[in-house]
Write an enzyme that holds these catalytic residues in place. Structure first.
Site, mmCIF file in Angstrom:
data_model
loop_
_atom_site.group_PDB
_atom_site.id
_atom_site.type_symbol
_atom_site.label_atom_id
_atom_site.label_comp_id
_atom_site.label_asym_id
_atom_site.label_seq_id
_atom_site.Cartn_x
_atom_site.Cartn_y
_atom_site.Cartn_z
ATOM 1 N N ARG A 50 -1.150 -3.656 -9.121
ATOM 2 C CA ARG A 50 -0.903 -2.174 -8.779
ATOM 3 C C ARG A 50 -1.306 -2.391 -7.004
ATOM 4 O O ARG A 50 -2.071 -2.875 -6.663
ATOM 5 C CB ARG A 50 -2.030 -0.917 -9.250
ATOM 6 C CG ARG A 50 -2.620 -1.171 -10.395
ATOM 7 C CD ARG A 50 -3.857 -0.481 -11.316
ATOM 8 N NE ARG A 50 -4.094 -0.465 -12.375
ATOM 9 C CZ ARG A 50 -5.040 -0.004 -13.012
ATOM 10 N NH1 ARG A 50 -6.576 0.356 -12.486
ATOM 11 N NH2 ARG A 50 -5.555 -0.365 -14.584
ATOM 12 N N ASP A 52 -1.186 0.029 -3.656
ATOM 13 C CA ASP A 52 -1.423 1.898 -3.902
ATOM 14 C C ASP A 52 -0.181 2.296 -2.650
ATOM 15 O O ASP A 52 0.620 2.064 -2.745
ATOM 16 C CB ASP A 52 -2.929 1.725 -2.408
ATOM 17 C CG ASP A 52 -4.160 1.637 -3.508
ATOM 18 O OD1 ASP A 52 -4.112 1.106 -4.529
ATOM 19 O OD2 ASP A 52 -4.569 1.192 -2.803
ATOM 20 N N TYR A 110 -1.108 -11.172 -0.312
ATOM 21 C CA TYR A 110 -0.999 -10.482 0.421
ATOM 22 C C TYR A 110 -0.507 -10.524 1.837
ATOM 23 O O TYR A 110 -1.188 -11.475 2.502
ATOM 24 C CB TYR A 110 -1.839 -9.568 0.274
ATOM 25 C CG TYR A 110 -1.850 -8.941 -1.179
ATOM 26 C CD1 TYR A 110 -1.554 -7.819 -1.145
ATOM 27 C CD2 TYR A 110 -2.748 -8.928 -2.176
ATOM 28 C CE1 TYR A 110 -1.432 -6.709 -2.959
ATOM 29 C CE2 TYR A 110 -2.539 -8.451 -3.727
ATOM 30 C CZ TYR A 110 -2.438 -7.699 -3.798
ATOM 31 O OH TYR A 110 -1.998 -7.060 -5.215
ATOM 32 N N ARG A 207 -7.301 -4.651 2.836
ATOM 33 C CA ARG A 207 -7.624 -3.031 3.352
ATOM 34 C C ARG A 207 -8.711 -3.055 3.692
ATOM 35 O O ARG A 207 -9.012 -3.192 4.883
ATOM 36 C CB ARG A 207 -7.218 -1.781 3.041
ATOM 37 C CG ARG A 207 -5.980 -2.006 2.272
ATOM 38 C CD ARG A 207 -5.178 -1.064 1.612
ATOM 39 N NE ARG A 207 -5.248 0.442 2.455
ATOM 40 C CZ ARG A 207 -5.333 1.918 1.759
ATOM 41 N NH1 ARG A 207 -5.290 1.584 0.323
ATOM 42 N NH2 ARG A 207 -5.764 2.670 2.544
#
Length: 267
Positions: A50, A52, A110, A207
């Site tokens: 998922r 965001d 990422y 993050r």
């Protein structure tokens, strides 16, 4: 039933994230709507992860089951003609019935983009975080090295995490500077990328790592603080959750058992 996997790229700026929501404005919703238009089937996509609201993907992988006889190599072009311009299917492949885009994944990468020049790049405003002050790039790299290996990443996940445990393994945690200002990297000015590769990631994990390593780059924490934060297993010890728009799901890798045969999207 056939199992079809898609390699998907999207600009997440306009969406509430990847996963389907009642409001419908998600990447998953748009993909499922395009499949319905193409094949007449209501399918439920399974995504590799998922993302965001505001987060992008260069290499999201999804799979779905279909009774359609459309050849695998035709799905990408056919779906792209039915998708908005900010979502592109780069490739499609027929995969074994047991393939699962999330559970079959062995590595995910990422990338978080940071611009530390004095002024922002107007053309990258939805893809890059602008930090107008210089950063200590070498200190950031040293701090990230403490995250490599298998650890309990409780300090680097949201308290809202529903995972049964927070143990994950990071294979790569690096910071590379692509473009620098006068004086080179020593100036602390540049466009750089925080890249993390692991066997899985927790809610907001990348993050929070980005927000914390930025504090190291600002000189607010020493590089060694990253090890102390890990050991604390306490979210309150880490830095803020960095803004979402600079984060991109870069790549998802699968073991040799699946051997995804993506045809090049560039030819």
């Amino acid at each position: 039933m056939r199992n079809i996997a898609l390699l998907v790229s999207y600009d997440g700026a306009a969406y509430y994230g990847y996963q389907s929501q009642p409001g419908g404005n998600t990447v998953q919703n748009k993909l499922e709507e395009a499949i319905l238009k193409l094949s007449g089937e209501e399918v439920r996509l399974t995504g590799s992860g998922r993302t965001d609201a505001g987060v992008h993907a260069q290499g999201q992988v999804v799979n779905f089951y279909t009774a359609s006889s459309i050849p695998a190599e035709r799905w990408a072009l056919a779906l792209n003609s039915r998708l908005p311009d900010d979502i592109v299917v780069l490739a499609a492949a027929e995969v074994p019935e047991a393939f699962h885009a999330r559970r079959s994944a062995v590595r995910k990468t990422y990338r978080y983009a940071i611009n530390s020049f004095r002024f922002p790049d107007v053309f990258a405003r939805t893809r890059v975080f602008h930090h107008p002050a210089p950063l200590r790039f070498a200190a950031m790299r040293e701090g990230l090295s403490h995250l490599l290996g298998e650890h309990d990443f409780s300090s680097f996940t949201s308290p809202l995490s529903t995972k049964p445990h927070h143990i994950r393994t990071l294979y790569e945690a690096s910071f590379t500077v692509e473009r620098t200002g006068p004086g080179g990297e020593a100036s602390g000015r540049g466009v750089g990328y925080l890249t993390v590769t692991g066997n899985g990631f927790l809610y907001n994990m990348v993050r929070i790592i980005a927000g914390t390593i930025l504090q190291v780059g600002e000189g607010k924490r020493p590089p060694s603080a990253m090890a102390d934060i890990l050991a604390a297993r306490d979210r309150a010890e880490a830095g803020p959750t960095a803004v979402p728009h600079a984060l991109t799901l870069w790549e998802v890798e699968y073991g040799p058992a699946w051997a995804l045969d993506w045809r090049s999207p560039y030819i």
